[in-house]
Each structure stands twice: as C-alpha cells, then as structure tokens.
Design an enzyme around this catalytic site. Structure first.
Site, PDB file in Angstrom:
ATOM      1  N   SER A  18      55.174  48.195  28.138  1.00 22.33           N
ATOM      2  CA  SER A  18      56.172  47.832  29.239  1.00 22.33           C
ATOM      3  C   SER A  18      57.391  48.742  28.989  1.00 22.33           C
ATOM      4  CB  SER A  18      56.528  46.298  28.984  1.00 22.33           C
ATOM      5  OG  SER A  18      57.641  46.220  29.915  1.00 22.33           O
ATOM      6  N   THR A  65      55.103  39.596  32.604  1.00 30.27           N
ATOM      7  CA  THR A  65      53.955  40.361  33.288  1.00 30.27           C
ATOM      8  C   THR A  65      52.427  39.841  32.840  1.00 30.27           C
ATOM      9  OG1 THR A  65      53.430  42.860  33.282  1.00 30.27           O
ATOM     10  CG2 THR A  65      53.924  41.996  31.104  1.00 30.27           C
ATOM     11  N   LYS A  69      52.071  35.640  34.968  1.00 28.17           N
ATOM     12  CA  LYS A  69      52.765  35.387  36.060  1.00 28.17           C
ATOM     13  C   LYS A  69      52.610  33.959  36.535  1.00 28.17           C
ATOM     14  CE  LYS A  69      53.836  40.260  37.265  1.00 28.17           C
ATOM     15  NZ  LYS A  69      54.152  41.253  38.359  1.00 28.17           N
ATOM     16  N   ASP A 105      59.240  41.226  42.646  1.00 25.09           N
ATOM     17  CA  ASP A 105      58.416  42.301  42.850  1.00 25.09           C
ATOM     18  C   ASP A 105      58.643  42.545  44.651  1.00 25.09           C
ATOM     19  OD1 ASP A 105      57.348  42.743  40.436  1.00 25.09           O
ATOM     20  OD2 ASP A 105      55.681  41.601  40.747  1.00 25.09           O
ATOM     21  N   ARG A 155      37.894  46.357  47.692  1.00 25.96           N
ATOM     22  CA  ARG A 155      36.460  46.456  47.186  1.00 25.96           C
ATOM     23  C   ARG A 155      35.623  45.279  47.288  1.00 25.96           C
ATOM     24  NH1 ARG A 155      36.257  48.649  41.132  1.00 25.96           N
ATOM     25  NH2 ARG A 155      37.068  46.723  40.750  1.00 25.96           N
ATOM     26  N   THR A 156      36.438  44.247  46.828  1.00 30.64           N
ATOM     27  CA  THR A 156      35.615  42.931  46.426  1.00 30.64           C
ATOM     28  C   THR A 156      36.400  42.248  48.069  1.00 30.64           C
ATOM     29  OG1 THR A 156      35.678  42.720  44.363  1.00 30.64           O
ATOM     30  CG2 THR A 156      35.239  40.725  45.546  1.00 30.64           C
ATOM     31  N   ALA A 158      35.780  39.281  49.287  1.00 25.34           N
ATOM     32  CA  ALA A 158      36.300  37.893  49.186  1.00 25.34           C
ATOM     33  C   ALA A 158      37.675  37.770  48.638  1.00 25.34           C
ATOM     34  CB  ALA A 158      35.264  37.071  48.327  1.00 25.34           C
ATOM     35  N   GLY A 242      55.951  54.825  43.033  1.00 26.99           N
ATOM     36  CA  GLY A 242      56.165  53.389  42.809  1.00 26.99           C
ATOM     37  C   GLY A 242      57.142  53.121  41.663  1.00 26.99           C
TER      38      GLY A 242
HETATM   39  P1  NAP Z   1      45.055  43.156  39.713  1.00 21.26           P
HETATM   40  O1  NAP Z   1      45.283  41.788  39.937  1.00 21.26           O
HETATM   41  O2  NAP Z   1      44.226  43.215  38.596  1.00 21.26           O
HETATM   42  O3  NAP Z   1      44.147  43.838  41.015  1.00 21.26           O
HETATM   43  C1  NAP Z   1      43.654  44.904  40.751  1.00 21.26           C
HETATM   44  C2  NAP Z   1      43.443  45.335  42.153  1.00 21.26           C
HETATM   45  O4  NAP Z   1      42.535  46.891  42.009  1.00 21.26           O
HETATM   46  C3  NAP Z   1      42.083  44.879  42.827  1.00 21.26           C
HETATM   47  O5  NAP Z   1      42.204  44.825  44.262  1.00 21.26           O
HETATM   48  C4  NAP Z   1      40.606  45.782  42.571  1.00 21.26           C
HETATM   49  O6  NAP Z   1      39.709  45.485  43.478  1.00 21.26           O
HETATM   50  C5  NAP Z   1      41.464  46.845  42.824  1.00 21.26           C
HETATM   51  N1  NAP Z   1      40.708  47.940  42.067  1.00 21.26           N
HETATM   52  C6  NAP Z   1      40.592  48.178  40.693  1.00 21.26           C
HETATM   53  N2  NAP Z   1      39.775  49.112  40.524  1.00 21.26           N
HETATM   54  C7  NAP Z   1      39.482  49.775  41.509  1.00 21.26           C
HETATM   55  C8  NAP Z   1      38.573  50.832  41.983  1.00 21.26           C
HETATM   56  N3  NAP Z   1      38.140  51.581  41.003  1.00 21.26           N
HETATM   57  N4  NAP Z   1      38.428  51.170  43.342  1.00 21.26           N
HETATM   58  C9  NAP Z   1      39.095  50.291  44.376  1.00 21.26           C
HETATM   59  N5  NAP Z   1      39.728  49.124  44.012  1.00 21.26           N
HETATM   60  C10 NAP Z   1      39.872  48.808  42.634  1.00 21.26           C
HETATM   61  O7  NAP Z   1      46.253  44.178  39.434  1.00 21.26           O
HETATM   62  P2  NAP Z   1      47.726  44.101  39.857  1.00 21.26           P
HETATM   63  O8  NAP Z   1      48.543  43.057  39.167  1.00 21.26           O
HETATM   64  O9  NAP Z   1      47.608  43.717  41.421  1.00 21.26           O
HETATM   65  O10 NAP Z   1      48.226  45.486  39.794  1.00 21.26           O
HETATM   66  C11 NAP Z   1      47.861  46.743  40.477  1.00 21.26           C
HETATM   67  C12 NAP Z   1      48.489  47.781  39.927  1.00 21.26           C
HETATM   68  O11 NAP Z   1      49.640  47.685  40.431  1.00 21.26           O
HETATM   69  C13 NAP Z   1      48.715  48.074  38.552  1.00 21.26           C
HETATM   70  O12 NAP Z   1      48.395  49.590  38.476  1.00 21.26           O
HETATM   71  C14 NAP Z   1      50.000  47.699  38.536  1.00 21.26           C
HETATM   72  O13 NAP Z   1      50.582  48.328  37.131  1.00 21.26           O
HETATM   73  C15 NAP Z   1      50.791  48.070  39.435  1.00 21.26           C
HETATM   74  N6  NAP Z   1      52.034  47.305  39.718  1.00 21.26           N
HETATM   75  C16 NAP Z   1      53.181  48.268  39.764  1.00 21.26           C
HETATM   76  C17 NAP Z   1      54.243  47.555  40.025  1.00 21.26           C
HETATM   77  C18 NAP Z   1      55.489  48.317  40.288  1.00 21.26           C
HETATM   78  O14 NAP Z   1      56.767  47.793  39.731  1.00 21.26           O
HETATM   79  N7  NAP Z   1      55.612  49.513  40.556  1.00 21.26           N
HETATM   80  C19 NAP Z   1      54.461  46.093  40.100  1.00 21.26           C
HETATM   81  C20 NAP Z   1      53.330  45.214  39.867  1.00 21.26           C
HETATM   82  C21 NAP Z   1      52.120  46.067  39.741  1.00 21.26           C
HETATM   83  P3  NAP Z   1      38.679  44.366  42.986  1.00 21.26           P
HETATM   84  O15 NAP Z   1      39.187  42.932  43.638  1.00 21.26           O
HETATM   85  O16 NAP Z   1      37.536  44.845  43.623  1.00 21.26           O
HETATM   86  O17 NAP Z   1      38.479  44.115  41.541  1.00 21.26           O
END
Ligand code: NAP
Length: 281
Positions: A18, A65, A69, A105, A155-156, A158, A242
């Site tokens: 973090s 984080t 959450k 966020d 990708r998924t 649902a 980002g």
């Molecule tokens: P999450 O709940 O684990 O969701 C991950 C997403 O990525 C899901 O939609 C997943 O699809 C998809 N995914 C993962 N690998 C993939 C691949 N190889 N091809 C296509 N889709 C893929 O994670 P999250 O909390 O939403 O966070 C997502 C990203 O946002 C992270 O990198 C995080 O660091 C970033 N983030 C940045 C900020 C910022 O302040 N800039 C804030 C929050 C989060 P499936 O559903 O099919 O598994």
C-alpha cells in the site's frame, strides 16, 4: 509501537504494497501536522474482531483495502450514501465512539478525470472492462455523470450481470469477448480489471472503429502506462492513468482525521511515482 500524535492506518491483507502511508505522511509533513499514518495487516479471520475493537484501538480512523472493504461497511454504525449504495467502505472514522464509513473511490475516479481530462463527462456510452469491487465504484461514478448506457464487459459474464441487476438501467452486461461490437459507439473506456498489472497479462482490446475523440482510462497504476493505455493512445485516443484516482481517494479521509483538506499536487504524484518505479508493483 509508540505512535506520534493522532494516528490513522490502512487495514488490508496483505498491506505491504500500500502507498497510503506515503501519501498521508507526505501531507502530514506538508501541512506541519502532528500525527502519523501506519499500515496494519489484519488477516481475514481477525477482521470482524479487529473492527469490533476499533474504537478502543487508539486509531482515529482508517483506510480499508482488499479484502476487507465489505467487512468495513458491515462494521459501520453509520455510512455515507455512496458507501450504502455500494455496500463497501474504504474510509472509516470515529464519532461518539462509533465507526462511520465512506467510500471515496468514486470521488477519486471522478476527481482524476476532472483534473486530467476536463470535459470528459459529456455523456453517451461508456464501456467498463471488469466487474469486480473497483468496477462497482466506477459504475456508480459514471451513472452520477449520466453516462448511458454503461456497458460492463467481463470475462465472467455472471459478475457483469450481477452488477446490471444491482444498478439496473443504464447498465448493459456482456462478455468481454463481445468488446469489438461495442467499441465504435463508446465515448469513454475504463479498465477496472486487474489484467495489465505488473505481474499479470495485459488486457488487449480491438480498438478498431473507436471514436477519435474518445477517452481511455485505466485504474491500474502499476505500471503507470499499461498496455491498455498504450494501445488506446496508438489509436489516437486521449488517455488518463490511474495514479490520480489513488491520490484523490485519499483526500477525504485525511481531512476527516487531521482537519485539513489536502491538495493533490505534482510533488506528491512524483513521490509516489518514484516509489512505483523503484519498487515495481
Ligand atoms: P477484483 O474484485 O478482484 O476484480 C478483478 C477483475 O479483473 C474481475 O472483473 C476479473 O474478471 C478481471 N480480471 C482479472 N484477470 C483478468 C484477465 N486476465 N483478463 C480479463 N479480466 C481479468 O479486483 P478490484 O478490487 O476490482 O481491483 C481491480 C484493479 O483495480 C486492481 O488492479 C486494483 O489495484 C485497481 N484499483 C485501483 C484503484 C485506484 O485508486 N487507482 C482503486 C481500486 C482498485 P473475472 O470476474 O472474470 O475474474
């Protein structure tokens, strides 16, 4: 551990990656405030007990984080309208001994685009790649700026459908493999998938037909320039990274805890960039 004045923390598992301590310590120093901000690692089987004892912990507040959450939202006696709409919280503070919660966020996402691409929210169709926790905040933010439709490609399938039923119209859910059919009609493209992070495969989009005045933004910031942004730029789109979302989402919590609304300035951005470059993801 001895704390230096009022102390806030970031709670996660793991939490070593973090950048929040760097951000908040930068502001504490900049504004000459007495206080500290530390990282606190709490395993999933301890989070409910940790939050139940939070008011007596000595901390004045916290960022939360992955993966805590949802637990943070459940532990709050009072939640902001945004946190309530999303059912997740990333910012906690204490009032009369009770936990209050917000989700910043959405604010971070909007403030980053407002700063880096003024006029970005002219409406029309937006595409959100991904349907995880971060997508939820981004969709809420896009609805607040009246994008319609907001096409969620995942990708998924649902998970995209679950978001469509949570938010209702104007969300349209479709599989990621259908992206090419939606690309020509969208004004805004947002990657919220974790694909493209330093240790993950990139998200590759067929940008053929994307409007030349469209904007692409990635909420992944490690690396800062993802393949998603590079390829969008190669097709003539304006791009926004980002990092600003991360910096802006931190500001409301700092103001709650330490009483000063901090400014996201270039020196802060450079300090975090140096850490990203030096440390990698
Ligand atoms: P999450 O709940 O684990 O969701 C991950 C997403 O990525 C899901 O939609 C997943 O699809 C998809 N995914 C993962 N690998 C993939 C691949 N190889 N091809 C296509 N889709 C893929 O994670 P999250 O909390 O939403 O966070 C997502 C990203 O946002 C992270 O990198 C995080 O660091 C970033 N983030 C940045 C900020 C910022 O302040 N800039 C804030 C929050 C989060 P499936 O559903 O099919 O598994």
């Amino acid at each position: 551990m001895t704390r230096m004045g009022p102390t806030a923390c970031v709670i996660g598992w793991p939490v070593g990656h973090s950048r929040s301590p760097l951000i908040h310590r930068y502001w504490l120093e900049k504004y000459g405030l007495d206080g500290d901000y530390v990282a606190t690692q709490v395993p999933p089987d301890r989070i409910d007990a940790f939050l139940a004892g939070f008011a007596a912990s000595g901390f004045i507040g916290a960022n939360v984080t992955i993966p805590h959450k949802e637990a943070a939202f459940r532990a709050a006696a009072k939640a902001s309208p945004v946190a309530t709409a999303l059912q997740v919280a990333n910012t906690l503070w204490l009032a009369d001994g009770a936990i209050h919660a917000d989700n910043t966020d959405c604010h971070g996402f909007l403030a980053n685009l407002d700063e880096r691409a003024p006029g970005w929210d002219s409406g029309g169709a937006a595409i959100v790649f991904g349907a995880g926790g971060a997508a939820r905040a981004v969709i809420h933010a896009l609805i607040s700026r009246r994008f319609d439709p907001v096409i969620v490609l995942n990708r998924t399938l649902a998970r995209a459908e679950a978001l469509a039923s949570h938010f209702g119209p104007p969300i349209v859910a479709a599989p990621l493999t259908d992206a090419a059919q939606f690309v020509p009609d969208a004004n805004l493209f947002v990657n919220t998938t974790s694909a493209g992070m330093a240790d993950a495969p990139p998200l590759t989009i067929d940008w053929h037909g994307a409007p030349g005045d469209a904007i692409a933004t990635d909420i992944v910031y490690t690396p800062l320039q993802t393949a998603f942004l590079r390829e969008a730029a190669d097709h003539g789109l304006k791009t926004v990274d980002g990092l600003g979302m991360l910096l802006h989402q931190a500001a409301p919590g700092f103001e709650r805890w330490f009483g000063v609304r901090p400014v996201v300035d270039e020196a802060l951005r450079q300090r975090i960039l140096a850490d990203i470059t030096g440390r990698g993801a």
